[in-house]
Every structure is written in structure tokens, then in C-alpha cells.
Design a protein around this motif. Sequence first.
Motif, short mmCIF file in Angstrom:
data_model
loop_
_atom_site.label_atom_id
_atom_site.label_comp_id
_atom_site.label_asym_id
_atom_site.label_seq_id
_atom_site.Cartn_x
_atom_site.Cartn_y
_atom_site.Cartn_z
N GLN B 11 -82.20 -5.20 100.09
CA GLN B 11 -82.82 -5.71 98.99
C GLN B 11 -83.26 -4.31 98.21
OE1 GLN B 11 -86.53 -8.31 97.99
NE2 GLN B 11 -87.27 -6.72 99.34
N VAL B 14 -80.09 -2.85 96.76
CA VAL B 14 -80.03 -3.74 95.32
C VAL B 14 -80.67 -3.43 94.33
CG1 VAL B 14 -80.19 -6.03 94.20
CG2 VAL B 14 -79.14 -6.03 96.39
N ASP B 15 -82.06 -2.88 94.81
CA ASP B 15 -83.12 -2.76 93.63
C ASP B 15 -83.00 -1.06 93.43
OD1 ASP B 15 -84.36 -4.95 93.70
OD2 ASP B 15 -85.62 -4.68 95.08
N ARG B 27 -74.19 0.88 103.01
CA ARG B 27 -72.98 0.55 102.31
C ARG B 27 -71.73 0.55 103.19
NH1 ARG B 27 -74.66 4.16 98.32
NH2 ARG B 27 -75.54 3.10 96.59
N ARG B 37 -73.41 -8.66 103.40
CA ARG B 37 -72.59 -8.69 102.23
C ARG B 37 -73.04 -9.87 101.34
NH1 ARG B 37 -67.82 -7.39 104.11
NH2 ARG B 37 -66.96 -9.58 104.07
N HIS B 40 -76.49 -9.34 100.00
CA HIS B 40 -76.56 -8.34 99.10
C HIS B 40 -76.07 -9.05 97.57
CE1 HIS B 40 -74.86 -5.06 96.73
NE2 HIS B 40 -75.76 -4.37 97.32
N LEU B 43 -78.73 -11.40 96.36
CA LEU B 43 -79.84 -10.75 96.04
C LEU B 43 -79.36 -10.16 94.51
CD1 LEU B 43 -81.32 -8.99 99.02
CD2 LEU B 43 -82.59 -10.73 97.72
N THR B 44 -78.18 -9.71 94.21
CA THR B 44 -77.79 -8.90 93.29
C THR B 44 -77.77 -10.10 91.93
OG1 THR B 44 -76.51 -7.40 94.52
CG2 THR B 44 -75.96 -7.70 91.97
N ARG B 47 -81.29 -10.77 90.84
CA ARG B 47 -81.63 -9.64 90.11
C ARG B 47 -81.17 -9.86 88.57
NH1 ARG B 47 -83.25 -3.63 90.32
NH2 ARG B 47 -84.34 -4.75 88.79
#
Lengths: 202, 171
Positions: B11, B14-15, B27, B37, B40, B43-44, B47
Motif C-alpha cells: 500500500q 502504491v501511495d 518491486r 501483484r 498492488h 489498491l492502485t 486509488r
Amino acid sequence: MPEEPAYSSAEEPQLVQWAKSGDMQAFEELVARYRDRIYVRAYSIMRNETLAVDLSQNAWVKAWQRLEQFHGEASFPTWLSRIVTNLCLDELRRQKRARTDSIEAMEETTGPVENRMEVETIDPVEGLSRGELRERIDAALAKLSDKHRTVVVLYEFEQLEYREIAEKMGTSIGTVMSRLFYARKRLASLLKETLKRDGLIE
Amino acid sequence: MNENETELKVQALVDGELTGREAEELRARLESDDGLRTLHARLTAMRGLMTGAELPRTLPESGDFHWSQISKAIEREERQTKRLARPASGAKRLLRWMVPMAGAACLLLLLTLQQTTQPYLSISLGSDHELELSIDDLDVMTFNTGDDNMSVVWLDYSIDLQQDEIDLWLD
């Protein structure tokens, strides 16, 4: 007779400058320009119309008293937004002293809630306008506890960093991360639920 | 690192809150971990949904009324500030001094009265003397110092005493 400044067409920095020198009409123009924005931020956190109006008014009074402290590092509405956010956090603290937070109670008895949820996949939905999606997100936000909603508002809308949120909420960065993670999972789950109910996704 | 910690780090990535070596390592891990993955990606997406998602609202009262409330509150606060900052008037300044002085005078008077009502004991003690009292209700303690040629006597005379009721014998 000196001509009265054209407040409605004046640039924001000029209005701030006039207000700093005690010009109430310039300040009134600033209120007119940003009153909705400040009210929206207060409402996003408090979820109560009356409280949001009162806190917005208080924020404007504080802004007038502290105008000398505004040096333009951030924009004027951003500075105002910080003031109203702080007032909202103070109000939430005051309220918290008088009641038990349901999520905290759950954590104490059954362990962290976030460990028992998955992050749902929410794809942008065809046929749903941005406005409609906003309304659904808003309805989902209203269902979060105060502390989870506040973290989302401070991060997503107020655009503060984890560290700044932790300072404002008087908690650790780890707690902020954890609350944000839980809040996002819960929001995704609530959104999926409402979209499914309306037949927008399977 | 437990599962929950890893999720929080994803998270943070992502932020944009995770940087440097930690971000690089995560990564690299995302490349080989399907579960992370997926998290990720979700969460992306979340956002993306939240960006600019704050619902616009209009203040539920008229602009004029809102301003009148604000300006009244400002005036009230300014009046309050001025009142607190204003120097006290002559009478108030006098009163500010008079009250504590009157209090001190009362205290002094009380102490003086207490002193004068104490039984007068005209005794002179040398060292190594014992003290005896004729009244049983009166407590007494003595302390003699031979070196300084001094005796200290504590009398507990909280009972109502008349001076002529006390007889002290020194031997």
C-alpha cells in the motif's frame, strides 16, 4: 472620494492582502469564494450538516484571527482547509471521549478486523457517470467509522502524507497505514456490494 | 516480515510513501508473487477511484446568513480580546491591591490574637532539667542539649487552659 476596490474581480492574493490590513469586505469576498469548499471538507469528516456548518464558521473566524500567519506557502484555500480539518479533529476527539468506538471494541475482542477481509476488485463501471460513482463512494464513506473515514479524507482529499496524518491524529505512522488499508478494503467491499445490487456488475 | 506488514508496504508503494531500497526490493518481489501483484493492482485501482471523489456540496444556508454569522462571531471575539487587553480602571486597580492586603492583615491579626491567648509560662531552664506538670491533660516533651546549654520544651496546650492552672516544677 476614493474608489472602493473591485472585490469580486480582485485576485485572491490581493484580497488576502487587503483582508490582512483589516478589510472585512475583502475577507467577505474570500468567504464567498471558498465557503462551499470549506463546508465540504468539514462535512466529509463529520458527516453531520449542523456540525459541519458550525465548524466551517469557526474556521473562518480563526482564519481572520490568524491571517498574519498566512504567508502563502500553500494556497489560501489549502490553508483554510487545514484549519477546518484541525477543528474537525478536535471535535472528533471531544466526541470520542464520550463514547466507545465500535471498531476498537471489535479489535480488542477478536483481533484486527483488516486481517479478515480481502481487497475487492473494483473496475471502472461502464454506464456509471463520474457523478454517480462519487455519490456511491460518498455513501460508502458514510458507513466507515470516524477514524477510518478521517484517514481516507486526510489522505485522499486533503492530500496529506502518512507522517502528517499521524501527527494530526496523534497516532503512529503504522496505525495510519493500518487504518487506511482497512478503510480501503471496506470501501471496495461496500462499493462492490452496491454495484452488484444495482446489477452494474456480476 | 509477516503478511500484514507486507500488505501495508505494498500500500505504501502504491501511495508513493515507500522509496529507495525498500521500494526496489518490494518491486522485485512483486514480479514473482502473484498474490502481492494482485493486491498492488487492486489498491492502485482503488486509488484511481478515490481521486477527486469528494462529493461537491453546497452550504445548506444562504451565503449572506453564513457571512453574518461569521462577522458577528469575529466582532464578538474582537470585543472580548479588547476587554481582556484593556488596562484596569483606577478603582479596579486599587481593589486588586486591597484584597490581598486585607487578607494579609486578617491573617496577621489572627496570629497576634493566638499569641496573646497562649498561656504565659515564665520559666527558665538550664540543661539536664526534668519538667513536671500539674495537669495530666497537657502533653509535654523536652529536649536538652548539654553542649549548647539549651533546653527545648514542646507543650501541647490545645485544651482550654488558664494560666494559673499550670504549675511547673523544675528539679
